[in-house]
Design a protein around this motif. Structure first.
Motif, PDB file in Angstrom:
ATOM      1  N   ILE A  56       0.842  -1.196   0.000  1.00  0.00           N
ATOM      2  CA  ILE A  56       0.000   0.000   0.000  1.00  0.00           C
ATOM      3  C   ILE A  56       0.876   1.244   0.000  1.00  0.00           C
ATOM      4  CG2 ILE A  56      -1.641   1.324   1.389  1.00  0.00           C
ATOM      5  CD1 ILE A  56      -2.986  -1.267   2.123  1.00  0.00           C
ATOM      6  N   LEU A  57       1.972   1.181   0.783  1.00  0.00           N
ATOM      7  CA  LEU A  57       2.908   2.312   0.820  1.00  0.00           C
ATOM      8  C   LEU A  57       3.466   2.579  -0.571  1.00  0.00           C
ATOM      9  CD1 LEU A  57       4.472   4.349   2.518  1.00  0.00           C
ATOM     10  CD2 LEU A  57       6.177   2.590   2.976  1.00  0.00           C
ATOM     11  N   THR A  58       3.801   1.510  -1.300  1.00  0.00           N
ATOM     12  CA  THR A  58       4.345   1.667  -2.649  1.00  0.00           C
ATOM     13  C   THR A  58       3.333   2.336  -3.569  1.00  0.00           C
ATOM     14  OG1 THR A  58       5.551  -0.375  -2.285  1.00  0.00           O
ATOM     15  CG2 THR A  58       5.455   0.447  -4.539  1.00  0.00           C
ATOM     16  N   ILE A  59       2.093   1.858  -3.516  1.00  0.00           N
ATOM     17  CA  ILE A  59       1.059   2.425  -4.395  1.00  0.00           C
ATOM     18  C   ILE A  59       0.909   3.921  -4.149  1.00  0.00           C
ATOM     19  CG2 ILE A  59      -1.424   2.428  -4.863  1.00  0.00           C
ATOM     20  CD1 ILE A  59      -1.381  -0.595  -4.236  1.00  0.00           C
ATOM     21  N   LEU A  60       0.854   4.296  -2.870  1.00  0.00           N
ATOM     22  CA  LEU A  60       0.691   5.712  -2.544  1.00  0.00           C
ATOM     23  C   LEU A  60       1.928   6.516  -2.920  1.00  0.00           C
ATOM     24  CD1 LEU A  60      -1.070   5.394   0.917  1.00  0.00           C
ATOM     25  CD2 LEU A  60      -2.056   6.321  -1.162  1.00  0.00           C
ATOM     26  N   ALA A  61       3.114   5.919  -2.699  1.00  0.00           N
ATOM     27  CA  ALA A  61       4.354   6.657  -2.975  1.00  0.00           C
ATOM     28  C   ALA A  61       4.505   6.926  -4.464  1.00  0.00           C
ATOM     29  CB  ALA A  61       5.552   5.876  -2.439  1.00  0.00           C
ATOM     30  N   SER A  76      -3.261  15.544   1.734  1.00  0.00           N
ATOM     31  CA  SER A  76      -4.628  15.079   1.990  1.00  0.00           C
ATOM     32  C   SER A  76      -4.797  13.591   1.703  1.00  0.00           C
ATOM     33  CB  SER A  76      -5.616  15.882   1.145  1.00  0.00           C
ATOM     34  OG  SER A  76      -5.501  15.515  -0.212  1.00  0.00           O
ATOM     35  N   ILE A  77      -3.734  12.889   1.284  1.00  0.00           N
ATOM     36  CA  ILE A  77      -3.935  11.527   0.783  1.00  0.00           C
ATOM     37  C   ILE A  77      -4.444  10.569   1.856  1.00  0.00           C
ATOM     38  CG2 ILE A  77      -2.360  11.650  -1.166  1.00  0.00           C
ATOM     39  CD1 ILE A  77      -0.308  10.188   0.574  1.00  0.00           C
ATOM     40  N   ALA A  78      -3.940  10.701   3.095  1.00  0.00           N
ATOM     41  CA  ALA A  78      -4.386   9.769   4.126  1.00  0.00           C
ATOM     42  C   ALA A  78      -5.868   9.979   4.418  1.00  0.00           C
ATOM     43  CB  ALA A  78      -3.562   9.934   5.385  1.00  0.00           C
ATOM     44  N   ALA A  79      -6.297  11.243   4.392  1.00  0.00           N
ATOM     45  CA  ALA A  79      -7.710  11.533   4.616  1.00  0.00           C
ATOM     46  C   ALA A  79      -8.548  11.027   3.439  1.00  0.00           C
ATOM     47  CB  ALA A  79      -7.912  13.028   4.812  1.00  0.00           C
ATOM     48  N   THR A  80      -8.039  11.201   2.211  1.00  0.00           N
ATOM     49  CA  THR A  80      -8.730  10.674   1.038  1.00  0.00           C
ATOM     50  C   THR A  80      -8.858   9.161   1.141  1.00  0.00           C
ATOM     51  OG1 THR A  80      -7.738  12.426  -0.279  1.00  0.00           O
ATOM     52  CG2 THR A  80      -8.686  10.585  -1.477  1.00  0.00           C
ATOM     53  N   LEU A  81      -7.755   8.537   1.568  1.00  0.00           N
ATOM     54  CA  LEU A  81      -7.743   7.080   1.757  1.00  0.00           C
ATOM     55  C   LEU A  81      -8.840   6.667   2.741  1.00  0.00           C
ATOM     56  CD1 LEU A  81      -4.451   5.102   2.424  1.00  0.00           C
ATOM     57  CD2 LEU A  81      -6.471   4.625   3.748  1.00  0.00           C
ATOM     58  N   ALA A  82      -8.907   7.391   3.866  1.00  0.00           N
ATOM     59  CA  ALA A  82      -9.885   7.044   4.888  1.00  0.00           C
ATOM     60  C   ALA A  82     -11.305   7.240   4.384  1.00  0.00           C
ATOM     61  CB  ALA A  82      -9.651   7.884   6.139  1.00  0.00           C
ATOM     62  N   GLY A 230      -6.926   8.973  -7.149  1.00  0.00           N
ATOM     63  CA  GLY A 230      -7.383   7.647  -7.541  1.00  0.00           C
ATOM     64  C   GLY A 230      -6.590   6.557  -6.843  1.00  0.00           C
ATOM     65  N   LEU A 231      -5.271   6.731  -6.787  1.00  0.00           N
ATOM     66  CA  LEU A 231      -4.433   5.738  -6.108  1.00  0.00           C
ATOM     67  C   LEU A 231      -4.730   5.702  -4.607  1.00  0.00           C
ATOM     68  CD1 LEU A 231      -1.005   6.183  -7.928  1.00  0.00           C
ATOM     69  CD2 LEU A 231      -2.577   4.272  -8.104  1.00  0.00           C
ATOM     70  N   SER A 232      -5.005   6.885  -4.019  1.00  0.00           N
ATOM     71  CA  SER A 232      -5.376   6.900  -2.597  1.00  0.00           C
ATOM     72  C   SER A 232      -6.683   6.143  -2.394  1.00  0.00           C
ATOM     73  CB  SER A 232      -5.543   8.319  -2.077  1.00  0.00           C
ATOM     74  OG  SER A 232      -4.497   9.135  -2.481  1.00  0.00           O
ATOM     75  N   GLY A 233      -7.619   6.329  -3.338  1.00  0.00           N
ATOM     76  CA  GLY A 233      -8.882   5.609  -3.247  1.00  0.00           C
ATOM     77  C   GLY A 233      -8.672   4.111  -3.315  1.00  0.00           C
ATOM     78  N   TYR A 254      -0.481   9.100   7.828  1.00  0.00           N
ATOM     79  CA  TYR A 254       0.267   8.228   6.916  1.00  0.00           C
ATOM     80  C   TYR A 254       0.869   9.005   5.748  1.00  0.00           C
ATOM     81  CZ  TYR A 254       1.300   3.607   4.994  1.00  0.00           C
ATOM     82  OH  TYR A 254       1.939   2.476   4.557  1.00  0.00           O
ATOM     83  N   GLU A 255       0.281  10.191   5.423  1.00  0.00           N
ATOM     84  CA  GLU A 255       0.791  10.979   4.296  1.00  0.00           C
ATOM     85  C   GLU A 255       2.274  11.288   4.473  1.00  0.00           C
ATOM     86  OE1 GLU A 255      -1.803  12.024   6.169  1.00  0.00           O
ATOM     87  OE2 GLU A 255      -1.039  13.688   7.374  1.00  0.00           O
TER      88      GLU A 255
END
Lengths: 335, 332
Positions: A56-61, A76-82, A230-233, A254-255
């Motif tokens: 998951i870390l790789t996808i987000l990175a 905002s990615i961690a919030a988007t993820l949540a 999209g990747l965060s989603g 996590y961001e």
């Protein structure tokens, strides 16, 4: 300068130029040390665990790489993820028969929407990325709590097929790893061989020239933030499926881990510099640290301090070697 | 005589001519308007809001993190950022707690708390100035490092049992005014004077507008950066003292996300992260806006999560408005 010492130095500079090689060397060295301390480390089972956790870390990175390349940042990615994880989990608990693929698409859709909003703020209204994404971080995190209504979505509310997205194995290897590999290969191709990918680099290394040469910067920025969203989603769905629970504070903070992985991988915050292979290695290094420290009986309370020290060391090492390299180049020009 | 007249006509005014119109069109006045609006809405929503005790009591709950706002204004005017301040708060608070529980006198523990904050800030500033590293990268790594050290010191326990007089910081009054409010006002005045009335302050603006040019014109860029980041560390330690005093104990996970709250306040105050722009009073009003907004919404039982959304929207909208304003002035 004798030829021998010059050769020696050029070795060092080769490492500096190909940061990935240095990083890979460091990971291998780390692996050997850990393996000596605990022979359980290099077993198939543990490696499967390690890469599953780094997936998951790789996808987000990878998404963050694109954003950082354009001189932006996305907090905002961690919030988007949540948020996308929560909405997907609620949909799944309401419609247990939903096809897993469809639930993934829902997550990606919500995430992309979040990303588009950020992209519009950054490109059309000219808000600085760090401020815009900080504001949206609050908005998305608050929305996650509000959508959830203070409740958690737990394992028993999720269908088995949904949980299987991130927990099933294909030939003994976790599906998350496959998903991360697919994302990696796709973006490797995208960033290296497509015109749009090269344009992202161009926008980051020199926005003025990029504009003059006819690149639509606004379009590129919106694209980049949408991809990140999209990747965060996607990561949100995978996260919820892996841990079988969706909470309001999922992945809080996590961001910064994601940005740390990018920095370890040699991505410059000033834009235009960074490779996807470096980002992969950065994520794997952080994953290795997370996985290995408990194995060699380091107290979990030391983990964060060690992580911080490693990142700081990597950043300093990189700067010092780069400075020497530049100095040497200048000297050569004089001669 | 003719010559003199000629010269007189060409006198260039040292100061811009004062006009009420431009004076009141400043961002800070809009912030005052927002603050007034919030106070009016608050007092209509709850009859308990608009009295002296309620308002001074409210300030006790939100002013602790405001001490970091002052140095953060300087940092952001210099086009830098510090995201390690929350972790610095945790590390200095935890150090203080651990030392006191180990038998160190409280006074000494307080001094060491400040010292730890100063060292954390100095390290940030030193790395940023001497190695010309990006502040995001350095403070991101030290954010993880400092928070990690706090966990190393205290693991998952908490430190408390402080002496009676220590509560005074968080809960004490001086002549009917909360101690923290008095200190906040003092800090606000001093830091406004530093930024707007001293050479040091002008240098900070110069660094923010053009680092290279200011370096060549003799501004000691490195030294100023290190001083300002050290100030941020010390401010974080002061926050740690007030926070610990108010809560009565401390844990390694205190002050989580403080850095983002502080940056939000500074940005709302009209300080642009693009550097060189913004004023101290704006940030001070922004502290009060966010504080009273939270307090007021808490009075009418609006869930805390909703506050996040409102804070975020407020930040985005205000920054967008300033952006449009600056764009408009550029076109002229």
């Amino acid at each position: 300068m004798s030829i021998k010492s010059q050769e020696k130095e050029s070795m060092l500079f080769k490492i500096a130029k190909h940061r990935e090689v240095g990083l890979l060397g460091f990971i291998i060295l780390l692996a050997i040390i850990i393996q000596i301390l605990n022979p359980q480390f290099l077993t198939l089972e543990n490696l499967n665990d390690l890469f599953t956790n780094a997936a998951i870390l790789t996808i987000l990175a990878i998404g963050m790489l694109l954003v950082l390349l354009t001189r932006g940042i996305d907090l905002s990615i961690a919030a988007t993820l949540a948020l996308s994880g929560m909405i997907t989990a609620q949909t799944v608990s309401a419609y247990p028969d939903l096809h897993p693929l469809l639930s993934v698409l829902i997550g990606i859709f919500v995430g992309t929407l979040c990303g588009v909003i950020l992209g519009l703020l950054v490109s059309k209204l000219g808000v600085l990325p760090i401020i815009a994404s900080l504001g949206l971080m609050y908005v998305y995190r608050g929305s996650t709590f509000m959508v959830a209504g203070g409740e958690w979505i737990n394992a028993h509310q999720m269908s088995a097929s949904f949980k299987a997205i991130a927990t099933s194995n294909i030939i003994g290897i976790n599906t998350l790893i496959f998903i991360a590999i697919i994302v990696f290969l796709f973006f490797y191709y995208f960033m290296t061989y497509t015109i749009t990918g090269r344009r992202i680099y161009a926008v980051g290394s020199d926005p003025e020239s990029a504009k003059i040469s006819g690149i639509n910067i606004e379009k590129i920025l919106i694209l980049v933030y949408s991809i990140m969203g999209g990747l965060s989603g996607l990561a949100g769905v995978l996260w919820v499926s892996q841990y079988a629970s969706a909470q309001g504070n999922t992945a809080s903070g996590y961001e910064l881990t994601v940005i740390a992985a990018c920095i370890l991988g040699g991505v410059s915050i000033n834009g235009g510099v960074g490779r996807i292979t470096g980002v992969l290695l950065g994520a794997v290094l952080l994953g290795t640290l997370n996985n290995a420290l408990p194995l060699i009986h380091v107290s979990p309370f030391w983990q964060s301090a060690i992580e911080g020290a490693v990142i700081l060391f990597a950043v300093l090492f990189n700067v010092i070697v780069n400075r020497k390299y530049e100095k040497n180049q200048l000297l050569r020009r004089v001669i | 005589m003719e010559k003199n007249d000629y010269i007189n006509n060409r006198i260039i005014l040292n100061k811009r001519e004062f006009s009420w119109k431009t004076y009141f069109l400043q961002w800070e006045w809009l912030l005052v308007l927002i603050l007034a609006l919030i106070i009016v809405v608050n007092s209509t929503l709850s009859p308990y809001f608009l009295n002296y005790n309620s308002i001074t009591g409210a300030t006790m709950t939100f002013l602790d993190k405001s001490f970091i706002v002052f140095p953060m204004v300087l940092i952001m005017i210099m086009r830098e950022i510090d995201i390690s301040v929350g972790s610095t708060v945790a590390l200095s608070a935890v150090t203080m707690g651990v030392l006191y529980n180990a038998g160190v006198p409280m006074i000494l523990a307080l001094l060491i708390c400040i010292l730890v904050g100063a060292i954390c800030g100095f390290l940030n500033g030193y790395l940023i100035a001497k190695y010309q590293l990006s502040a995001v990268i350095v403070t991101l790594s030290t954010m993880i490092l400092y928070r990690g050290l706090a966990y190393v010191l205290l693991e998952d326990e908490s430190a408390g049992g402080f002496p009676e007089w220590f509560n005074y910081f968080g809960w004490g009054y001086v002549g009917g005014v909360p101690f923290i409010l008095l200190l906040f006002v003092a800090f606000a005045i001093i830091s406004s004077l530093i930024l707007h009335r001293t050479v040091f302050g002008r240098h900070v603006y110069a660094i923010g507008s053009n680092t290279k040019a200011s370096k060549y014109s003799g501004v000691k860029v490195d030294k100023i950066k290190i001083i300002v980041f050290t100030m941020a560390g010390i401010a974080a330690a002061i926050t740690a003292i007030f926070l610990t005093s108010r809560m009565g104990s401390t844990r390694p996970n205190v002050a989580d996300m403080y850095e983002l709250d502080v940056i939000a306040m500074v940005a709302l105050g009209g300080i642009s992260t693009a550097g060189g722009k913004g004023k101290m009073p704006g940030a001070i009003i922004a502290v009060l806006i966010i504080g009273f907004l939270h307090y007021g919404l808490g009075l009418i039982n609006i869930p805390a999560q909703f506050l996040l959304v409102i804070t975020g929207l407020l930040l985005i909208i205000s920054v967008t408005i300033t952006n449009i304003k600056f764009k408009g002035s550029k076109r002229k």
